[in-house]
Design a protein around this motif. Structure first.
Motif, PDB file in Angstrom:
ATOM      1  N   LYS A  38      -3.259  -7.510  -2.658  1.00 49.54           N
ATOM      2  CA  LYS A  38      -3.102  -8.420  -1.527  1.00 49.54           C
ATOM      3  C   LYS A  38      -4.132  -8.168  -0.432  1.00 49.54           C
ATOM      4  CE  LYS A  38       0.476  -7.921   1.230  1.00 49.54           C
ATOM      5  NZ  LYS A  38       1.822  -7.891   1.754  1.00 49.54           N
ATOM      6  N   ASN A  39      -4.333  -6.899  -0.066  1.00 49.62           N
ATOM      7  CA  ASN A  39      -5.260  -6.537   1.007  1.00 49.62           C
ATOM      8  C   ASN A  39      -5.869  -5.173   0.741  1.00 49.62           C
ATOM      9  OD1 ASN A  39      -2.737  -7.922   2.619  1.00 49.62           O
ATOM     10  ND2 ASN A  39      -4.700  -8.568   3.448  1.00 49.62           N
ATOM     11  N   ILE A  40      -6.995  -4.933   1.410  1.00 49.48           N
ATOM     12  CA  ILE A  40      -7.578  -3.603   1.472  1.00 49.48           C
ATOM     13  C   ILE A  40      -7.749  -3.301   2.958  1.00 49.48           C
ATOM     14  CG2 ILE A  40      -9.563  -2.146   0.940  1.00 49.48           C
ATOM     15  CD1 ILE A  40     -10.043  -3.887  -1.540  1.00 49.48           C
ATOM     16  N   PHE A  41      -7.275  -2.139   3.377  1.00 46.66           N
ATOM     17  CA  PHE A  41      -7.342  -1.744   4.778  1.00 46.66           C
ATOM     18  C   PHE A  41      -8.166  -0.473   4.945  1.00 46.66           C
ATOM     19  CE2 PHE A  41      -3.105  -3.676   4.251  1.00 46.66           C
ATOM     20  CZ  PHE A  41      -3.173  -4.699   5.177  1.00 46.66           C
ATOM     21  N   LEU A  42      -8.851  -0.362   6.074  1.00 47.26           N
ATOM     22  CA  LEU A  42      -9.502   0.883   6.492  1.00 47.26           C
ATOM     23  C   LEU A  42      -9.000   1.224   7.879  1.00 47.26           C
ATOM     24  CD1 LEU A  42     -13.303   0.398   5.665  1.00 47.26           C
ATOM     25  CD2 LEU A  42     -11.587   1.564   4.298  1.00 47.26           C
ATOM     26  N   ARG A  43      -8.661   2.498   8.091  1.00 42.89           N
ATOM     27  CA  ARG A  43      -8.283   2.981   9.413  1.00 42.89           C
ATOM     28  C   ARG A  43      -9.001   4.311   9.637  1.00 42.89           C
ATOM     29  NH1 ARG A  43      -3.686   0.158  11.674  1.00 42.89           N
ATOM     30  NH2 ARG A  43      -4.101   1.423  13.475  1.00 42.89           N
ATOM     31  N   PRO A  44      -9.355   4.601  10.891  1.00 43.50           N
ATOM     32  CA  PRO A  44     -10.028   5.878  11.156  1.00 43.50           C
ATOM     33  C   PRO A  44      -9.080   7.056  10.945  1.00 43.50           C
ATOM     34  CG  PRO A  44      -9.503   4.765  13.209  1.00 43.50           C
ATOM     35  CD  PRO A  44      -9.143   3.814  12.105  1.00 43.50           C
ATOM     36  N   VAL A  45      -9.651   8.179  10.520  1.00 40.86           N
ATOM     37  CA  VAL A  45      -8.891   9.420  10.335  1.00 40.86           C
ATOM     38  C   VAL A  45      -9.596  10.499  11.131  1.00 40.86           C
ATOM     39  CG1 VAL A  45      -8.173  11.167   8.654  1.00 40.86           C
ATOM     40  CG2 VAL A  45      -8.147   8.763   8.008  1.00 40.86           C
ATOM     41  N   ALA A  46      -8.823  11.276  11.851  1.00 42.02           N
ATOM     42  CA  ALA A  46      -9.404  12.390  12.603  1.00 42.02           C
ATOM     43  C   ALA A  46      -9.921  13.426  11.613  1.00 42.02           C
ATOM     44  CB  ALA A  46      -8.364  13.014  13.519  1.00 42.02           C
ATOM     45  N   SER A  47     -11.204  13.760  11.733  1.00 39.93           N
ATOM     46  CA  SER A  47     -11.776  14.778  10.860  1.00 39.93           C
ATOM     47  C   SER A  47     -12.971  15.413  11.555  1.00 39.93           C
ATOM     48  CB  SER A  47     -12.211  14.176   9.521  1.00 39.93           C
ATOM     49  OG  SER A  47     -13.277  13.278   9.712  1.00 39.93           O
ATOM     50  N   LYS A  48     -13.262  16.632  11.162  1.00 38.62           N
ATOM     51  CA  LYS A  48     -14.425  17.320  11.721  1.00 38.62           C
ATOM     52  C   LYS A  48     -15.600  17.074  10.796  1.00 38.62           C
ATOM     53  CE  LYS A  48     -11.582  20.654  13.955  1.00 38.62           C
ATOM     54  NZ  LYS A  48     -11.588  21.687  14.862  1.00 38.62           N
ATOM     55  N   GLY A  49     -16.748  16.823  11.369  1.00 35.40           N
ATOM     56  CA  GLY A  49     -17.937  16.589  10.541  1.00 35.40           C
ATOM     57  C   GLY A  49     -18.090  15.125  10.204  1.00 35.40           C
ATOM     58  N   ASP A  50     -18.064  14.815   8.906  1.00 34.16           N
ATOM     59  CA  ASP A  50     -18.240  13.436   8.447  1.00 34.16           C
ATOM     60  C   ASP A  50     -17.150  12.512   8.989  1.00 34.16           C
ATOM     61  OD1 ASP A  50     -20.447  14.059   6.978  1.00 34.16           O
ATOM     62  OD2 ASP A  50     -19.406  14.173   5.053  1.00 34.16           O
ATOM     63  N   VAL A  51     -17.526  11.268   9.183  1.00 34.90           N
ATOM     64  CA  VAL A  51     -16.553  10.253   9.572  1.00 34.90           C
ATOM     65  C   VAL A  51     -15.718   9.922   8.342  1.00 34.90           C
ATOM     66  CG1 VAL A  51     -16.277   7.877  10.338  1.00 34.90           C
ATOM     67  CG2 VAL A  51     -18.051   9.308  11.344  1.00 34.90           C
ATOM     68  N   LYS A  52     -14.408   9.975   8.489  1.00 35.28           N
ATOM     69  CA  LYS A  52     -13.507   9.667   7.384  1.00 35.28           C
ATOM     70  C   LYS A  52     -12.648   8.471   7.755  1.00 35.28           C
ATOM     71  CE  LYS A  52     -14.175  13.325   4.660  1.00 35.28           C
ATOM     72  NZ  LYS A  52     -14.259  13.394   3.244  1.00 35.28           N
ATOM     73  N   VAL A  53     -12.276   7.714   6.737  1.00 33.24           N
ATOM     74  CA  VAL A  53     -11.363   6.593   6.917  1.00 33.24           C
ATOM     75  C   VAL A  53     -10.291   6.660   5.846  1.00 33.24           C
ATOM     76  CG1 VAL A  53     -12.997   5.028   8.032  1.00 33.24           C
ATOM     77  CG2 VAL A  53     -12.835   5.049   5.550  1.00 33.24           C
ATOM     78  N   LEU A  54      -9.131   6.107   6.168  1.00 31.22           N
ATOM     79  CA  LEU A  54      -8.066   5.988   5.198  1.00 31.22           C
ATOM     80  C   LEU A  54      -8.233   4.633   4.527  1.00 31.22           C
ATOM     81  CD1 LEU A  54      -5.485   7.355   4.129  1.00 31.22           C
ATOM     82  CD2 LEU A  54      -4.222   5.914   5.720  1.00 31.22           C
ATOM     83  N   LEU A  55      -8.452   4.632   3.231  1.00 30.45           N
ATOM     84  CA  LEU A  55      -8.641   3.415   2.436  1.00 30.45           C
ATOM     85  C   LEU A  55      -7.313   3.119   1.749  1.00 30.45           C
ATOM     86  CD1 LEU A  55     -10.562   1.305   1.071  1.00 30.45           C
ATOM     87  CD2 LEU A  55     -10.989   3.046  -0.664  1.00 30.45           C
ATOM     88  N   LYS A  56      -6.759   1.943   2.049  1.00 24.40           N
ATOM     89  CA  LYS A  56      -5.443   1.596   1.508  1.00 24.40           C
ATOM     90  C   LYS A  56      -5.523   0.283   0.735  1.00 24.40           C
ATOM     91  CE  LYS A  56      -0.722   0.528   2.985  1.00 24.40           C
ATOM     92  NZ  LYS A  56       0.165   0.449   4.164  1.00 24.40           N
ATOM     93  N   PHE A  57      -5.052   0.320  -0.505  1.00 20.72           N
ATOM     94  CA  PHE A  57      -4.927  -0.877  -1.331  1.00 20.72           C
ATOM     95  C   PHE A  57      -3.470  -1.319  -1.259  1.00 20.72           C
ATOM     96  CE2 PHE A  57      -8.596   1.246  -3.032  1.00 20.72           C
ATOM     97  CZ  PHE A  57      -9.447   0.222  -3.405  1.00 20.72           C
ATOM     98  N   SER A  58      -3.239  -2.523  -0.758  1.00 20.20           N
ATOM     99  CA  SER A  58      -1.888  -3.053  -0.610  1.00 20.20           C
ATOM    100  C   SER A  58      -1.644  -4.110  -1.683  1.00 20.20           C
ATOM    101  CB  SER A  58      -1.728  -3.669   0.784  1.00 20.20           C
ATOM    102  OG  SER A  58      -0.435  -4.210   0.936  1.00 20.20           O
ATOM    103  N   TYR A  59      -0.522  -3.956  -2.400  1.00 24.15           N
ATOM    104  CA  TYR A  59      -0.228  -4.841  -3.524  1.00 24.15           C
ATOM    105  C   TYR A  59       0.926  -5.792  -3.223  1.00 24.15           C
ATOM    106  CZ  TYR A  59      -3.370  -1.832  -6.080  1.00 24.15           C
ATOM    107  OH  TYR A  59      -4.491  -1.155  -6.497  1.00 24.15           O
ATOM    108  N   ARG A  60       0.874  -6.964  -3.841  1.00 22.89           N
ATOM    109  CA  ARG A  60       1.855  -8.013  -3.609  1.00 22.89           C
ATOM    110  C   ARG A  60       3.230  -7.676  -4.176  1.00 22.89           C
ATOM    111  NH1 ARG A  60       0.231 -12.544  -1.591  1.00 22.89           N
ATOM    112  NH2 ARG A  60      -1.867 -12.330  -2.353  1.00 22.89           N
TER     113      ARG A  60
END
Length: 127
Positions: A38-60
């Motif tokens: 249904k959707n793909i989401f990205l949200r920022p994640v607190a991390s040291k060093g590299d920028v990280k994101v939470l990648l979420k696949f949402s299903y119907r």
């Protein structure tokens, strides 16, 4: 403008929002057909060093669990490119200063529009 060129410009806005600490969320939406994904989401994640994101696949179907993984921004961009136009036709970037919408029309042209921000602060995803 071909959608690939417009999408490169859109991704530059995503990178800029992350660098400025304004990135709140990104959503891939508007699929071709009624698929399980249904959707793909990205949200920022607190991390040291590299920028990280939470990648979420949402299903119907409710029986299918959503899938979440923590990835770098570049890894997330690869996933977005892979799902662009097959099956997603729009990507929405939410920042604390503006909302940016990328759309692909039936002729394969890409457009970018900006609106007032939906989010006024960044809420990082919990690990």
């Amino acid at each position: 403008m071909p959608y690939q060129d417009a999408f490169v410009l859109f991704l530059e806005q995503v990178k800029e929002s992350v660098q400025k600490g304004e990135f709140a969320k990104l959503t891939m939406a508007k699929t071709i057909g009624k698929l399980e994904l249904k959707n793909i989401f990205l949200r920022p994640v607190a991390s040291k060093g590299d920028v990280k994101v939470l990648l979420k696949f949402s299903y119907r179907p409710r029986e299918t669990e959503d899938v979440e993984t923590e990835v770098t921004l570049e890894e997330a961009f690869d996933v977005l490119k892979e799902h662009l136009k097959n099956p997603f036709l729009s990507v929405l970037l939410f920042t604390t200063t503006k909302d940016v919408t990328f759309k692909i029309n039936k002729k394969g042209a890409g457009t970018i529009t900006e609106n007032d921000p939906t989010f006024h602060y960044v809420k990082e995803a919990e690990k």
